[in-house]
Structures are given as C-alpha cells and as structure tokens.
Design an enzyme around this catalytic site. Structure first.
Site, PDB file in Angstrom:
ATOM      1  N   SER A  77      26.108  40.706  42.766  1.00  0.00           N
ATOM      2  CA  SER A  77      26.632  39.606  41.936  1.00  0.00           C
ATOM      3  C   SER A  77      25.614  38.476  41.889  1.00  0.00           C
ATOM      4  O   SER A  77      24.801  38.302  42.813  1.00  0.00           O
ATOM      5  CB  SER A  77      27.932  39.075  42.539  1.00  0.00           C
ATOM      6  OG  SER A  77      28.352  37.907  41.859  1.00  0.00           O
ATOM      7  N   TYR A  91      33.085  35.094  49.299  1.00  0.00           N
ATOM      8  CA  TYR A  91      32.651  36.065  48.283  1.00  0.00           C
ATOM      9  C   TYR A  91      31.121  36.047  48.163  1.00  0.00           C
ATOM     10  O   TYR A  91      30.482  37.108  48.130  1.00  0.00           O
ATOM     11  CB  TYR A  91      33.309  35.763  46.933  1.00  0.00           C
ATOM     12  CG  TYR A  91      32.924  36.757  45.857  1.00  0.00           C
ATOM     13  CD1 TYR A  91      33.320  38.097  45.945  1.00  0.00           C
ATOM     14  CD2 TYR A  91      32.142  36.381  44.764  1.00  0.00           C
ATOM     15  CE1 TYR A  91      32.951  39.015  44.960  1.00  0.00           C
ATOM     16  CE2 TYR A  91      31.777  37.293  43.780  1.00  0.00           C
ATOM     17  CZ  TYR A  91      32.182  38.609  43.889  1.00  0.00           C
ATOM     18  OH  TYR A  91      31.823  39.530  42.926  1.00  0.00           O
TER      19      TYR A  91
HETATM   20  P1  NDP Z   1      37.943  44.817  38.358  1.00  0.00           P
HETATM   21  O1  NDP Z   1      38.956  44.073  39.139  1.00  0.00           O
HETATM   22  O2  NDP Z   1      38.209  45.120  36.938  1.00  0.00           O
HETATM   23  O3  NDP Z   1      37.558  46.185  39.109  1.00  0.00           O
HETATM   24  C1  NDP Z   1      37.478  46.268  40.501  1.00  0.00           C
HETATM   25  C2  NDP Z   1      37.544  47.722  40.878  1.00  0.00           C
HETATM   26  O4  NDP Z   1      37.357  47.838  42.291  1.00  0.00           O
HETATM   27  C3  NDP Z   1      38.896  48.346  40.548  1.00  0.00           C
HETATM   28  O5  NDP Z   1      38.686  49.621  40.022  1.00  0.00           O
HETATM   29  C4  NDP Z   1      39.590  48.417  41.893  1.00  0.00           C
HETATM   30  O6  NDP Z   1      40.440  49.570  41.932  1.00  0.00           O
HETATM   31  C5  NDP Z   1      38.387  48.629  42.812  1.00  0.00           C
HETATM   32  N1  NDP Z   1      38.670  48.280  44.188  1.00  0.00           N
HETATM   33  C6  NDP Z   1      38.903  47.061  44.708  1.00  0.00           C
HETATM   34  N2  NDP Z   1      39.167  47.160  46.017  1.00  0.00           N
HETATM   35  C7  NDP Z   1      39.119  48.488  46.329  1.00  0.00           C
HETATM   36  C8  NDP Z   1      39.324  49.228  47.509  1.00  0.00           C
HETATM   37  N3  NDP Z   1      39.655  48.648  48.661  1.00  0.00           N
HETATM   38  N4  NDP Z   1      39.162  50.572  47.472  1.00  0.00           N
HETATM   39  C9  NDP Z   1      38.834  51.184  46.306  1.00  0.00           C
HETATM   40  N5  NDP Z   1      38.642  50.535  45.155  1.00  0.00           N
HETATM   41  C10 NDP Z   1      38.792  49.193  45.167  1.00  0.00           C
HETATM   42  O7  NDP Z   1      36.606  43.928  38.473  1.00  0.00           O
HETATM   43  P2  NDP Z   1      35.075  44.255  38.108  1.00  0.00           P
HETATM   44  O8  NDP Z   1      34.948  45.486  37.340  1.00  0.00           O
HETATM   45  O9  NDP Z   1      34.519  43.007  37.565  1.00  0.00           O
HETATM   46  O10 NDP Z   1      34.488  44.443  39.573  1.00  0.00           O
HETATM   47  C11 NDP Z   1      33.652  45.524  39.933  1.00  0.00           C
HETATM   48  C12 NDP Z   1      32.576  45.003  40.863  1.00  0.00           C
HETATM   49  O11 NDP Z   1      31.770  44.068  40.162  1.00  0.00           O
HETATM   50  C13 NDP Z   1      33.094  44.283  42.093  1.00  0.00           C
HETATM   51  O12 NDP Z   1      32.299  44.666  43.194  1.00  0.00           O
HETATM   52  C14 NDP Z   1      32.873  42.808  41.749  1.00  0.00           C
HETATM   53  O13 NDP Z   1      32.734  42.020  42.895  1.00  0.00           O
HETATM   54  C15 NDP Z   1      31.603  42.903  40.950  1.00  0.00           C
HETATM   55  N6  NDP Z   1      31.261  41.799  40.071  1.00  0.00           N
HETATM   56  C16 NDP Z   1      32.130  41.358  39.101  1.00  0.00           C
HETATM   57  C17 NDP Z   1      31.744  40.353  38.242  1.00  0.00           C
HETATM   58  C18 NDP Z   1      32.646  39.784  37.194  1.00  0.00           C
HETATM   59  O14 NDP Z   1      32.484  38.610  36.795  1.00  0.00           O
HETATM   60  N7  NDP Z   1      33.585  40.538  36.662  1.00  0.00           N
HETATM   61  C19 NDP Z   1      30.390  39.776  38.296  1.00  0.00           C
HETATM   62  C20 NDP Z   1      29.577  40.316  39.363  1.00  0.00           C
HETATM   63  C21 NDP Z   1      30.006  41.294  40.184  1.00  0.00           C
HETATM   64  P3  NDP Z   1      41.893  49.664  42.586  1.00  0.00           P
HETATM   65  O15 NDP Z   1      42.502  48.294  42.568  1.00  0.00           O
HETATM   66  O16 NDP Z   1      42.606  50.654  41.701  1.00  0.00           O
HETATM   67  O17 NDP Z   1      41.654  50.195  43.953  1.00  0.00           O
HETATM   68  C1  8X3 Z   2      31.342  37.548  40.018  1.00  0.00           C
HETATM   69  C2  8X3 Z   2      30.481  36.489  39.447  1.00  0.00           C
HETATM   70  O1  8X3 Z   2      29.980  34.007  39.467  1.00  0.00           O
HETATM   71  O2  8X3 Z   2      32.317  34.667  39.413  1.00  0.00           O
HETATM   72  O3  8X3 Z   2      30.662  38.245  41.010  1.00  0.00           O
HETATM   73  O4  8X3 Z   2      31.033  34.910  41.427  1.00  0.00           O
HETATM   74  S1  8X3 Z   2      30.966  34.957  39.985  1.00  0.00           S
END
Ligand code: NDP
Ligand code: 8X3
Length: 269
Positions: free
Chosen positions: A154, A167
């Site tokens: 991130s 985070y």
């Molecule tokens: P979503 O919430 O849409 O997706 C998160 C995914 O992670 C879901 O499929 C969820 O599945 C899964 N997940 C969470 N906890 C668990 C667990 N304990 N075991 C298995 N699966 C898990 O968010 P994003 O797609 O945005 O997030 C994906 C990644 O990207 C994360 O690591 C997030 O930190 C990162 N990220 C997101 C950003 C953003 O602004 N959106 C920016 C930068 C990074 P389920 O709940 O079904 O288990």
């Molecule tokens: C998610 C991006 O800027 O909301 O990883 O932390 S931020």
C-alpha cells in the site's frame, strides 16, 4: 491501458499457468482473477466468503480462465492455511504465481483510542497471513522457475497518516517481508514483487468503517480512484515480464492523488 500486442504477449507467457490468489472474493483479488482469467490461467482462489468466491470464479471463467477453483481460506488461522494449501497440492504440484492480496484496514482511530481487536485483525491478515501462505507455497513455487510472488502492499507503507498507525505499520511490515524474501529466494528463479496502490474504490473503505456506507462513499467523493481492474491489469503485467526481470516495488496511485493528503476533488455539478 496496454495495447493489443502487449495483451497477446502477456497471454502467451501466462496461458495455462497456475495462479493462487488470496482474498479473491472482492476488490483487487476478484479483479486479479478476471485479469489472469483473461490470459487463460488456471486459478486457485481463497477467501472466507465462499459464495463471493464462486461469483469471482464464474466471472474469471467467462473472461477465459482455463480453470477457476475455490476453497475457503482464513489467512488469520494457521490451521486454515494448512488445509487450504493441502487442497492446492491436491490440484497441482507447482505454482507459477502467488498473489498475496488478502488483507485490509480495520478502523481509523488514533492510537489513543484504537482497539486491540482492530490492531490484531490488521496484523493477522496483512502480515502474518501473508507469511503463512508464502511459507506453505514456497516449495511449489520453487518447482516452477520464473514463478512470482506478488504481495499487495500500500501507499500506506510509505507515508503515515493520522488514524493509520497500525495499518501503515502492517503494510510497512509487508514491504520489509517482500524485501527479505527477495534476498532469501535469490538464485532460485522465484521472483518477489510488491504492488503498492493508493486510493482505490473496492470494499476496503466499507470494511475499514465497519459497514458505514455513507462514510465509505465520502472517501471517493469527487475523485476518480483506482479500480480493481487497474490493479488486476498491473498484476498481470508484473507476472508476465520475462523470467530474468523482477519488478521489485511498484507504487501506483490515481492521477487525482498527488500525495497522501492531497487528493483532487471536483465540485458536485
Ligand atoms: P476488499 O475489502 O474489497 O478485499 C479484501 C479481500 O481480502 C477480500 O476478498 C477478503 O475476503 C480478503 N480477506 C480479508 N481478510 C481475510 C482473511 N483473514 N482471510 C482471507 N481473506 C481475507 O479490499 P481491497 O481489494 O481493496 O483489498 C485487497 C488488498 O489491497 C488488501 O491487502 C488491502 O490492504 C490492499 N490495499 C487496498 C487499497 C484500497 O484503497 N482499496 C489500497 C492499497 C492496498 P473475505 O472477507 O471473503 O475473507
Ligand atoms: C489503502 C490506501 O491510503 O487508504 O491501502 O491507506 S490508504
């Protein structure tokens, strides 16, 4: 957007490859499944919500995936990761791409008032979950020279913000794990990358704000954030570089996000 010729080249490199994606039930993981599916890959998809995984698998098959198989996975549990990886081993002996995507943020409270439950959830998924899945997958990745581990980091790993202490620390941990893994796996043919997105519209904000839709929507108001498609396409590009090329770290932000605290927002028309 990549050009048609590039698309064909990426499909050539990735066709029939085994791709494991954690957190494939929504957001980037689902976007990655569609993007690797479009390249004719064989997908192994894990997350806790199996009904949503099945929707992802259907979309990936429609996009062109050779296979899209799903199994429940909670990366916060070593036992769940073990069972999941036994299932993976029952499908294939080798793994070409591991996308460590499962994770997210819980809460936006300052350290003074944040809870243990939120901190623990963030470190369990973003840090320990990534370590657990990677440890179990390494023997299978070693059998496929040119294979890739791509971790989803991130922008928060690079810049701290108020309410983001745990985070940001978790994602900074992901970055250091990525760098250590690259050293540990040097010379084995396994590549290690981190793709670090900024503001992106997925279910991320809904999870962070515990289901508060209005608060989640406000985060994206007036801007054009990254999408799951943008990241899926990026992951395909990283995985399809020639085997001697390692994309170490990629920071990717929407054009509206010039800096963590400077997001361009258009007034409501
Ligand atoms: P979503 O919430 O849409 O997706 C998160 C995914 O992670 C879901 O499929 C969820 O599945 C899964 N997940 C969470 N906890 C668990 C667990 N304990 N075991 C298995 N699966 C898990 O968010 P994003 O797609 O945005 O997030 C994906 C990644 O990207 C994360 O690591 C997030 O930190 C990162 N990220 C997101 C950003 C953003 O602004 N959106 C920016 C930068 C990074 P389920 O709940 O079904 O288990
Ligand atoms: C998610 C991006 O800027 O909301 O990883 O932390 S931020």
């Amino acid at each position: 957007m990549v050009g048609v010729e590039d698309d064909e080249l990426m499909s050539y490199f990735l066709k029939d490859k085994w791709v494991l994606i954690t957190g494939a039930s929504s957001g980037f993981g689902a976007g990655a499944a569609r993007a690797f599916g479009a390249c004719g890959c064989r997908l192994l998809l894990g997350a806790r919500r199996v009904d949503r995984l099945e929707q992802t698998a259907a979309a990936a098959l429609e996009a062109g995936a050779r296979e899209a198989l799903v199994y429940p996975l909670d990366v916060a549990s070593t036992a769940s990761v073990t069972i999941f990886m036994e299932w993976v081993s029952s499908k294939t002996n080798t793994l070409d791409v591991l996308i460590n995507n499962a994770g997210g943020a819980h809460g936006l409270d300052p350290v003074a008032t944040a809870t243990d439950a939120d901190w623990e959830a963030m470190f369990q998924s973003n840090v320990l979950g990534l370590l657990r899945v990677t440890r179990a997958a390494i023997p299978m990745l070693l059998k496929a020279p040119g294979s890739s581990i791509i971790n989803i980091g991130s922008y928060a790993a690079h810049v701290a913000y108020e309410g983001g202490a745990a985070y940001c620390a978790a994602k900074a941990g992901e970055l250091k794990i990525t760098q250590a893994l690259r050293l540990e796996l040097a010379g084995t043919g396994v590549r290690v990358s981190t793709v670090d997105p900024g503001l992106a519209e997925t279910e991320f904000a809904l999870v962070r704000f515990k289901g508060d839709k209005a608060r989640a929507a406000k985060l994206y108001e007036g801007t054009q954030p990254l999408t799951a498609e943008d990241i899926g396409e990026t992951l395909v590009w990283v995985a399809s570089r020639p085997a001697h090329v390692n994309i170490d770290e990629m920071l990717i932000k929407c054009a509206d996000q010039a800096a963590m605290h400077k997001v361009h927002r258009r007034p409501k028309s």
